[in-house]
Design a protein around this motif. Structure first.
Motif, PDB file in Angstrom:
ATOM      1  N   GLU A  50      44.597  27.778  42.524  1.00  0.00           N
ATOM      2  CA  GLU A  50      44.857  29.142  42.086  1.00  0.00           C
ATOM      3  C   GLU A  50      44.859  30.085  43.282  1.00  0.00           C
ATOM      4  O   GLU A  50      44.134  29.893  44.258  1.00  0.00           O
ATOM      5  N   ALA A  51      45.673  31.131  43.158  1.00  0.00           N
ATOM      6  CA  ALA A  51      45.728  32.138  44.210  1.00  0.00           C
ATOM      7  C   ALA A  51      44.495  33.015  44.155  1.00  0.00           C
ATOM      8  O   ALA A  51      43.997  33.348  43.075  1.00  0.00           O
ATOM      9  N   VAL A  52      44.023  33.390  45.314  1.00  0.00           N
ATOM     10  CA  VAL A  52      42.841  34.239  45.423  1.00  0.00           C
ATOM     11  C   VAL A  52      43.222  35.607  45.968  1.00  0.00           C
ATOM     12  O   VAL A  52      42.886  36.634  45.381  1.00  0.00           O
ATOM     13  N   ALA A  53      43.909  35.613  47.109  1.00  0.00           N
ATOM     14  CA  ALA A  53      44.279  36.872  47.748  1.00  0.00           C
ATOM     15  C   ALA A  53      45.485  36.625  48.636  1.00  0.00           C
ATOM     16  O   ALA A  53      45.693  35.517  49.124  1.00  0.00           O
ATOM     17  N   GLY A  54      46.265  37.675  48.853  1.00  0.00           N
ATOM     18  CA  GLY A  54      47.423  37.566  49.718  1.00  0.00           C
ATOM     19  C   GLY A  54      47.657  38.861  50.466  1.00  0.00           C
ATOM     20  O   GLY A  54      47.175  39.932  50.064  1.00  0.00           O
ATOM     21  N   ILE A  55      48.384  38.748  51.553  1.00  0.00           N
ATOM     22  CA  ILE A  55      48.751  39.926  52.317  1.00  0.00           C
ATOM     23  C   ILE A  55      50.221  39.814  52.688  1.00  0.00           C
ATOM     24  O   ILE A  55      50.675  38.802  53.209  1.00  0.00           O
ATOM     25  N   ARG A  56      50.981  40.853  52.340  1.00  0.00           N
ATOM     26  CA  ARG A  56      52.412  40.843  52.596  1.00  0.00           C
ATOM     27  C   ARG A  56      52.699  41.253  54.038  1.00  0.00           C
ATOM     28  O   ARG A  56      51.849  41.808  54.723  1.00  0.00           O
ATOM     29  N   SER A  57      53.942  41.004  54.455  1.00  0.00           N
ATOM     30  CA  SER A  57      54.368  41.402  55.789  1.00  0.00           C
ATOM     31  C   SER A  57      54.267  42.907  55.965  1.00  0.00           C
ATOM     32  O   SER A  57      54.130  43.399  57.082  1.00  0.00           O
ATOM     33  N   SER A  66      39.901  37.892  39.310  1.00  0.00           N
ATOM     34  CA  SER A  66      38.555  37.315  39.378  1.00  0.00           C
ATOM     35  C   SER A  66      37.817  37.663  40.661  1.00  0.00           C
ATOM     36  O   SER A  66      36.590  37.504  40.732  1.00  0.00           O
ATOM     37  N   VAL A  67      38.533  38.129  41.683  1.00  0.00           N
ATOM     38  CA  VAL A  67      37.885  38.410  42.967  1.00  0.00           C
ATOM     39  C   VAL A  67      38.022  39.868  43.402  1.00  0.00           C
ATOM     40  O   VAL A  67      37.468  40.255  44.429  1.00  0.00           O
ATOM     41  N   LYS A  68      38.724  40.670  42.627  1.00  0.00           N
ATOM     42  CA  LYS A  68      38.899  42.074  42.993  1.00  0.00           C
ATOM     43  C   LYS A  68      37.548  42.764  43.126  1.00  0.00           C
ATOM     44  O   LYS A  68      36.669  42.600  42.290  1.00  0.00           O
ATOM     45  N   GLY A  69      37.419  43.514  44.207  1.00  0.00           N
ATOM     46  CA  GLY A  69      36.172  44.223  44.454  1.00  0.00           C
ATOM     47  C   GLY A  69      35.134  43.386  45.180  1.00  0.00           C
ATOM     48  O   GLY A  69      34.117  43.923  45.633  1.00  0.00           O
ATOM     49  N   ARG A  70      35.361  42.091  45.282  1.00  0.00           N
ATOM     50  CA  ARG A  70      34.405  41.206  45.958  1.00  0.00           C
ATOM     51  C   ARG A  70      34.990  40.581  47.222  1.00  0.00           C
ATOM     52  O   ARG A  70      34.269  40.385  48.205  1.00  0.00           O
ATOM     53  N   PHE A  71      36.266  40.259  47.198  1.00  0.00           N
ATOM     54  CA  PHE A  71      36.918  39.616  48.335  1.00  0.00           C
ATOM     55  C   PHE A  71      37.867  40.597  49.011  1.00  0.00           C
ATOM     56  O   PHE A  71      38.482  41.446  48.362  1.00  0.00           O
ATOM     57  N   ASN A  87      32.284  38.481  49.353  1.00  0.00           N
ATOM     58  CA  ASN A  87      30.959  39.038  49.061  1.00  0.00           C
ATOM     59  C   ASN A  87      30.593  38.788  47.604  1.00  0.00           C
ATOM     60  O   ASN A  87      31.461  38.478  46.774  1.00  0.00           O
ATOM     61  N   SER A  88      29.325  38.942  47.306  1.00  0.00           N
ATOM     62  CA  SER A  88      28.835  38.768  45.932  1.00  0.00           C
ATOM     63  C   SER A  88      29.343  37.463  45.332  1.00  0.00           C
ATOM     64  O   SER A  88      29.851  37.425  44.206  1.00  0.00           O
ATOM     65  N   LEU A  89      29.197  36.405  46.082  1.00  0.00           N
ATOM     66  CA  LEU A  89      29.717  35.113  45.643  1.00  0.00           C
ATOM     67  C   LEU A  89      29.005  34.616  44.391  1.00  0.00           C
ATOM     68  O   LEU A  89      27.804  34.857  44.190  1.00  0.00           O
ATOM     69  N   LYS A  90      29.798  33.922  43.574  1.00  0.00           N
ATOM     70  CA  LYS A  90      29.299  33.377  42.311  1.00  0.00           C
ATOM     71  C   LYS A  90      29.494  31.857  42.322  1.00  0.00           C
ATOM     72  O   LYS A  90      30.372  31.351  43.036  1.00  0.00           O
ATOM     73  N   PRO A  91      28.716  31.151  41.526  1.00  0.00           N
ATOM     74  CA  PRO A  91      28.912  29.685  41.466  1.00  0.00           C
ATOM     75  C   PRO A  91      30.352  29.301  41.124  1.00  0.00           C
ATOM     76  O   PRO A  91      30.847  28.282  41.623  1.00  0.00           O
ATOM     77  N   GLU A  92      31.024  30.105  40.321  1.00  0.00           N
ATOM     78  CA  GLU A  92      32.407  29.789  39.950  1.00  0.00           C
ATOM     79  C   GLU A  92      33.398  29.986  41.096  1.00  0.00           C
ATOM     80  O   GLU A  92      34.570  29.650  40.968  1.00  0.00           O
TER      81      GLU A  92
END
Length: 126
Positions: A50-57, A66-71, A87-92
């Motif tokens: 699954e995608a977590v985060a990306g950065i465009r050109s 699921s990771v907004k505000g934490r990653f 940050n604020s890592l979770k077991p999931e």
């Protein structure tokens, strides 16, 4: 051919932080044309990637809900390295994390990326 090498994974307790790095080497110094995306994906045992985060050109950033505000994804062009601050890592969040480079029509569609790193393991204990 560009190569991507991830580092920075490890084991942390819930609530902790990690910063993953992805270093690019080889190939051309830059991308052949614009509209590329550099992204982090993850794959937990027995689950789909699954995608977590990306950065465009353009520099705009993208995040899975699921990771907004934490990653936070960032890029150091001079070092040809991009990062994922978690940050604020979770077991999931436990998974193998991969960085990827490509020109996807949809940023969170893994088939749109043609260069992948080997992955770095992140384990979050409760």
């Amino acid at each position: 051919q560009v190569q991507l090498v991830e580092s920075g994974g490890g084991s942390v307790q819930a609530g902790g932080s990690l910063r993953l790095s992805c270093a690019a080497s080889g190939g051309n110094s830059g991308h052949a044309y614009g509209n590329y995306v550099i992204a982090w994906f993850r794959q937990a045992s027995g689950k789909e990637r699954e995608a977590v985060a990306g950065i465009r050109s353009t520099g705009s950033t993208l995040y899975a809900d699921s990771v907004k505000g934490r990653f936070t994804i960032s890029q150091d062009n001079a070092k040809k390295t991009f990062y994922l601050q978690m940050n604020s890592l979770k077991p999931e969040d436990t998974a193998m994390y991969y960085c990827a480079d490509g020109y996807p029509a949809v940023w969170d569609f893994s088939q749109g990326y043609d260069v992948w790193g080997q992955g770095t393991q992140v384990t979050v204990s409760s």
